[in-house]
Motif scaffolding. Structure first.
Motif, PDB file in Angstrom:
ATOM      1  N   PHE A 165     -10.543   2.645   0.704  1.00 50.36           N
ATOM      2  CA  PHE A 165     -11.797   1.640   0.526  1.00 50.36           C
ATOM      3  C   PHE A 165     -12.256   1.253  -1.579  1.00 50.36           C
ATOM      4  CE2 PHE A 165     -13.639   4.833   3.001  1.00 50.36           C
ATOM      5  CZ  PHE A 165     -14.958   4.557   2.137  1.00 50.36           C
ATOM      6  N   SER A 166     -12.684   0.523  -0.965  1.00 52.23           N
ATOM      7  CA  SER A 166     -12.841   0.688  -3.242  1.00 52.23           C
ATOM      8  C   SER A 166     -13.831   0.846  -3.284  1.00 52.23           C
ATOM      9  CB  SER A 166     -13.012  -1.390  -3.127  1.00 52.23           C
ATOM     10  OG  SER A 166     -14.167  -1.913  -2.240  1.00 52.23           O
ATOM     11  N   ALA A 167     -15.130   1.309  -2.483  1.00 51.91           N
ATOM     12  CA  ALA A 167     -16.568   2.301  -2.640  1.00 51.91           C
ATOM     13  C   ALA A 167     -16.169   3.823  -2.692  1.00 51.91           C
ATOM     14  CB  ALA A 167     -17.091   2.003  -1.491  1.00 51.91           C
ATOM     15  N   CYS A 168     -14.793   4.233  -2.268  1.00 51.07           N
ATOM     16  CA  CYS A 168     -14.415   5.369  -2.080  1.00 51.07           C
ATOM     17  C   CYS A 168     -14.649   6.213  -2.842  1.00 51.07           C
ATOM     18  CB  CYS A 168     -12.676   5.382  -1.640  1.00 51.07           C
ATOM     19  SG  CYS A 168     -12.340   7.423  -0.986  1.00 51.07           S
ATOM     20  N   ALA A 169     -15.676   6.907  -3.077  1.00 47.77           N
ATOM     21  CA  ALA A 169     -15.644   7.990  -4.503  1.00 47.77           C
ATOM     22  C   ALA A 169     -14.204   8.814  -4.335  1.00 47.77           C
ATOM     23  CB  ALA A 169     -16.919   8.985  -3.527  1.00 47.77           C
ATOM     24  N   LEU A 170     -13.898   9.647  -4.354  1.00 47.32           N
ATOM     25  CA  LEU A 170     -11.930  10.044  -4.314  1.00 47.32           C
ATOM     26  C   LEU A 170     -11.430   9.502  -4.347  1.00 47.32           C
ATOM     27  CD1 LEU A 170     -12.820  12.127  -1.451  1.00 47.32           C
ATOM     28  CD2 LEU A 170     -13.511  13.306  -3.012  1.00 47.32           C
ATOM     29  N   CYS A 171     -11.228   8.591  -4.115  1.00 47.75           N
ATOM     30  CA  CYS A 171     -10.490   7.202  -4.773  1.00 47.75           C
ATOM     31  C   CYS A 171     -11.166   6.774  -6.050  1.00 47.75           C
ATOM     32  CB  CYS A 171      -9.908   6.045  -4.042  1.00 47.75           C
ATOM     33  SG  CYS A 171     -10.093   6.902  -1.846  1.00 47.75           S
ATOM     34  N   ASN A 172     -11.834   6.778  -6.106  1.00 53.97           N
ATOM     35  CA  ASN A 172     -12.048   6.088  -7.784  1.00 53.97           C
ATOM     36  C   ASN A 172     -12.099   6.913  -8.638  1.00 53.97           C
ATOM     37  OD1 ASN A 172     -13.496   3.593  -7.692  1.00 53.97           O
ATOM     38  ND2 ASN A 172     -14.155   3.720  -5.696  1.00 53.97           N
ATOM     39  N   LEU A 173     -12.441   8.255  -8.317  1.00 52.73           N
ATOM     40  CA  LEU A 173     -12.296   9.295  -9.095  1.00 52.73           C
ATOM     41  C   LEU A 173     -10.666   9.091  -9.485  1.00 52.73           C
ATOM     42  CD1 LEU A 173     -12.745  12.038 -10.543  1.00 52.73           C
ATOM     43  CD2 LEU A 173     -12.691  13.181  -8.546  1.00 52.73           C
ATOM     44  N   ARG A 174      -9.500   9.400  -8.309  1.00 55.22           N
ATOM     45  CA  ARG A 174      -8.321   9.097  -8.757  1.00 55.22           C
ATOM     46  C   ARG A 174      -7.498   7.771  -9.305  1.00 55.22           C
ATOM     47  NH1 ARG A 174      -4.083  12.942  -8.463  1.00 55.22           N
ATOM     48  NH2 ARG A 174      -1.959  11.276  -7.829  1.00 55.22           N
TER      49      ARG A 174
ATOM     50  N   GLU B 292      -7.353  -0.784   0.927  1.00 56.57           N
ATOM     51  CA  GLU B 292      -8.267  -1.867   2.308  1.00 56.57           C
ATOM     52  C   GLU B 292      -9.010  -2.290   2.526  1.00 56.57           C
ATOM     53  OE1 GLU B 292      -6.938  -1.207   6.675  1.00 56.57           O
ATOM     54  OE2 GLU B 292      -6.967   0.198   5.865  1.00 56.57           O
ATOM     55  N   SER B 293      -9.106  -3.450   1.830  1.00 55.34           N
ATOM     56  CA  SER B 293     -10.525  -3.476   1.181  1.00 55.34           C
ATOM     57  C   SER B 293     -10.482  -5.234   0.668  1.00 55.34           C
ATOM     58  CB  SER B 293     -11.183  -3.415   0.295  1.00 55.34           C
ATOM     59  OG  SER B 293     -11.677  -1.667   0.743  1.00 55.34           O
TER      60      SER B 293
ATOM     61  N   LEU C 110      -4.673  -4.136  -9.489  1.00 53.07           N
ATOM     62  CA  LEU C 110      -5.706  -3.320  -8.002  1.00 53.07           C
ATOM     63  C   LEU C 110      -4.716  -4.523  -7.143  1.00 53.07           C
ATOM     64  CD1 LEU C 110      -9.203  -1.866  -9.833  1.00 53.07           C
ATOM     65  CD2 LEU C 110      -6.855  -0.838  -8.897  1.00 53.07           C
ATOM     66  N   ILE C 111      -4.631  -4.126  -6.077  1.00 49.40           N
ATOM     67  CA  ILE C 111      -4.568  -4.912  -4.591  1.00 49.40           C
ATOM     68  C   ILE C 111      -5.709  -4.636  -3.664  1.00 49.40           C
ATOM     69  CG2 ILE C 111      -2.731  -5.599  -3.489  1.00 49.40           C
ATOM     70  CD1 ILE C 111      -0.784  -4.983  -5.481  1.00 49.40           C
ATOM     71  N   ALA C 112      -6.035  -6.306  -3.871  1.00 53.72           N
ATOM     72  CA  ALA C 112      -7.129  -5.782  -2.602  1.00 53.72           C
ATOM     73  C   ALA C 112      -6.261  -6.285  -0.928  1.00 53.72           C
ATOM     74  CB  ALA C 112      -8.202  -7.013  -1.932  1.00 53.72           C
ATOM     75  N   ASP C 113      -6.273  -5.905  -0.060  1.00 55.60           N
ATOM     76  CA  ASP C 113      -5.061  -5.556   1.282  1.00 55.60           C
ATOM     77  C   ASP C 113      -6.332  -5.360   2.051  1.00 55.60           C
ATOM     78  OD1 ASP C 113      -2.460  -6.388   2.900  1.00 55.60           O
ATOM     79  OD2 ASP C 113      -2.062  -3.687   2.342  1.00 55.60           O
TER      80      ASP C 113
ATOM     81  N   GLU D 289      -6.434  -7.007   5.435  1.00 54.85           N
ATOM     82  CA  GLU D 289      -5.820  -6.933   6.776  1.00 54.85           C
ATOM     83  C   GLU D 289      -4.651  -5.931   6.748  1.00 54.85           C
ATOM     84  OE1 GLU D 289      -6.826  -8.936   8.671  1.00 54.85           O
ATOM     85  OE2 GLU D 289      -8.743  -9.672   7.351  1.00 54.85           O
ATOM     86  N   ALA D 290      -4.464  -5.236   5.732  1.00 53.34           N
ATOM     87  CA  ALA D 290      -3.566  -4.256   5.536  1.00 53.34           C
ATOM     88  C   ALA D 290      -1.926  -4.417   6.246  1.00 53.34           C
ATOM     89  CB  ALA D 290      -4.258  -3.299   6.922  1.00 53.34           C
ATOM     90  N   ALA D 291      -1.872  -5.706   5.477  1.00 50.35           N
ATOM     91  CA  ALA D 291      -0.350  -5.834   5.517  1.00 50.35           C
ATOM     92  C   ALA D 291       0.387  -4.532   4.930  1.00 50.35           C
ATOM     93  CB  ALA D 291      -0.554  -7.317   5.249  1.00 50.35           C
ATOM     94  N   LEU D 292       0.180  -4.630   3.264  1.00 55.65           N
ATOM     95  CA  LEU D 292       0.962  -3.425   3.077  1.00 55.65           C
ATOM     96  C   LEU D 292       1.020  -2.069   3.328  1.00 55.65           C
ATOM     97  CD1 LEU D 292       0.427  -4.847  -0.956  1.00 55.65           C
ATOM     98  CD2 LEU D 292       2.575  -5.230   0.244  1.00 55.65           C
ATOM     99  N   TYR D 293      -0.003  -1.927   4.190  1.00 59.05           N
ATOM    100  CA  TYR D 293      -0.488  -0.488   4.462  1.00 59.05           C
ATOM    101  C   TYR D 293       1.133  -0.204   5.485  1.00 59.05           C
ATOM    102  CZ  TYR D 293      -4.416   0.601   1.781  1.00 59.05           C
ATOM    103  OH  TYR D 293      -5.215   0.625   1.003  1.00 59.05           O
ATOM    104  N   ASP D 294       0.375  -1.615   6.706  1.00 58.82           N
ATOM    105  CA  ASP D 294       1.575  -1.627   7.323  1.00 58.82           C
ATOM    106  C   ASP D 294       3.496  -1.413   7.014  1.00 58.82           C
ATOM    107  OD1 ASP D 294      -0.240  -1.493   9.049  1.00 58.82           O
ATOM    108  OD2 ASP D 294      -0.286  -3.802  10.100  1.00 58.82           O
ATOM    109  N   LEU D 295       3.613  -2.209   6.100  1.00 61.60           N
ATOM    110  CA  LEU D 295       5.065  -2.464   5.780  1.00 61.60           C
ATOM    111  C   LEU D 295       5.380  -1.029   5.043  1.00 61.60           C
ATOM    112  CD1 LEU D 295       6.824  -4.270   4.524  1.00 61.60           C
ATOM    113  CD2 LEU D 295       6.187  -4.793   2.411  1.00 61.60           C
TER     114      LEU D 295
END
Length: 183
Positions: free
Chosen positions: A40-49, A72-73, A91-94, A96-102
């Motif tokens: 999710f967009s606030a995830c510190a570890l994701c933001n570092l990456r 997924e935000s 940067l894509i907001a998803d 509903e997790a449609a791309l995650y499912d795909l």
């Protein structure tokens, strides 16, 4: 959940990034792509990456590789958190997790617990904090989402499908750099 394997065609999608620009995986043909699914967009570890991607992006782009980062935000959260980094790639907001499912991206409470128990996680959290990213909850986020990264060649074929074992288990930058350099 059907996970992708090397040699498979990357599933086709079309969406918009957080700035309203069209992003269609087919439009990246003739270019290599690093497609990264984050939590999710606030995830510190994701933001570092993402910050690390931003630092490497000019080199990757000069070698014909693009980056697409999916979270997924909702859009508003994306703009508040990861969007504040002004990434030079999509940067894509998803929410509903449609791309995650795909792409077969998993949710796993067990892997989140393993990440929290892993000694290396504290080091990564400290790195994120030093870079200015705090552990911040995001209301309504999928806390148990596990990241994944895909290297896709210029013909739309998945070359590497990396489904993280832990939240912090990303593709090694040396492997991404080699792919970008056609090695």
């Amino acid at each position: 959940m059907n996970q992708l394997q090397p040699g498979m065609n990357a599933p086709v999608f079309a969406t918009v990034d957080i700035n309203g620009n069209s992003v269609a995986i087919d439009s990246y043909r003739s270019r290599k792509v690093l497609l990264a699914f984050f939590r999710f967009s606030a995830c510190a570890l994701c933001n570092l990456r993402v910050q690390q991607f931003i630092g490497r992006y000019p080199q990757w782009q000069s070698r014909g590789m693009e980056v697409i980062a999916v979270f997924e935000s909702p859009l508003a959260n994306m703009k508040t958190y990861v969007g504040a980094q002004n990434a030079p790639f999509a940067l894509i907001a998803d929410p509903e997790a449609a791309l995650y499912d795909l792409y077969g991206i998993e949710t796993s409470e067990e892997k989140v617990q393993s990440t929290l128990a892993d000694a290396g996680t504290k080091v990564r959290i400290a790195e994120a904090a030093a870079a200015g990213f705090k552990l911040t909850p995001e209301e309504g986020s999928n806390f148990h989402r596990i990241p994944a990264e895909f290297i896709i060649d210029d013909n739309g074929i998945v070359k590497v499908a990396h489904y993280n074992r832990l939240i912090t288990d990303h593709l090694d930058f040396a492997e991404i750099d080699r792919f970008a350099a056609n090695e």
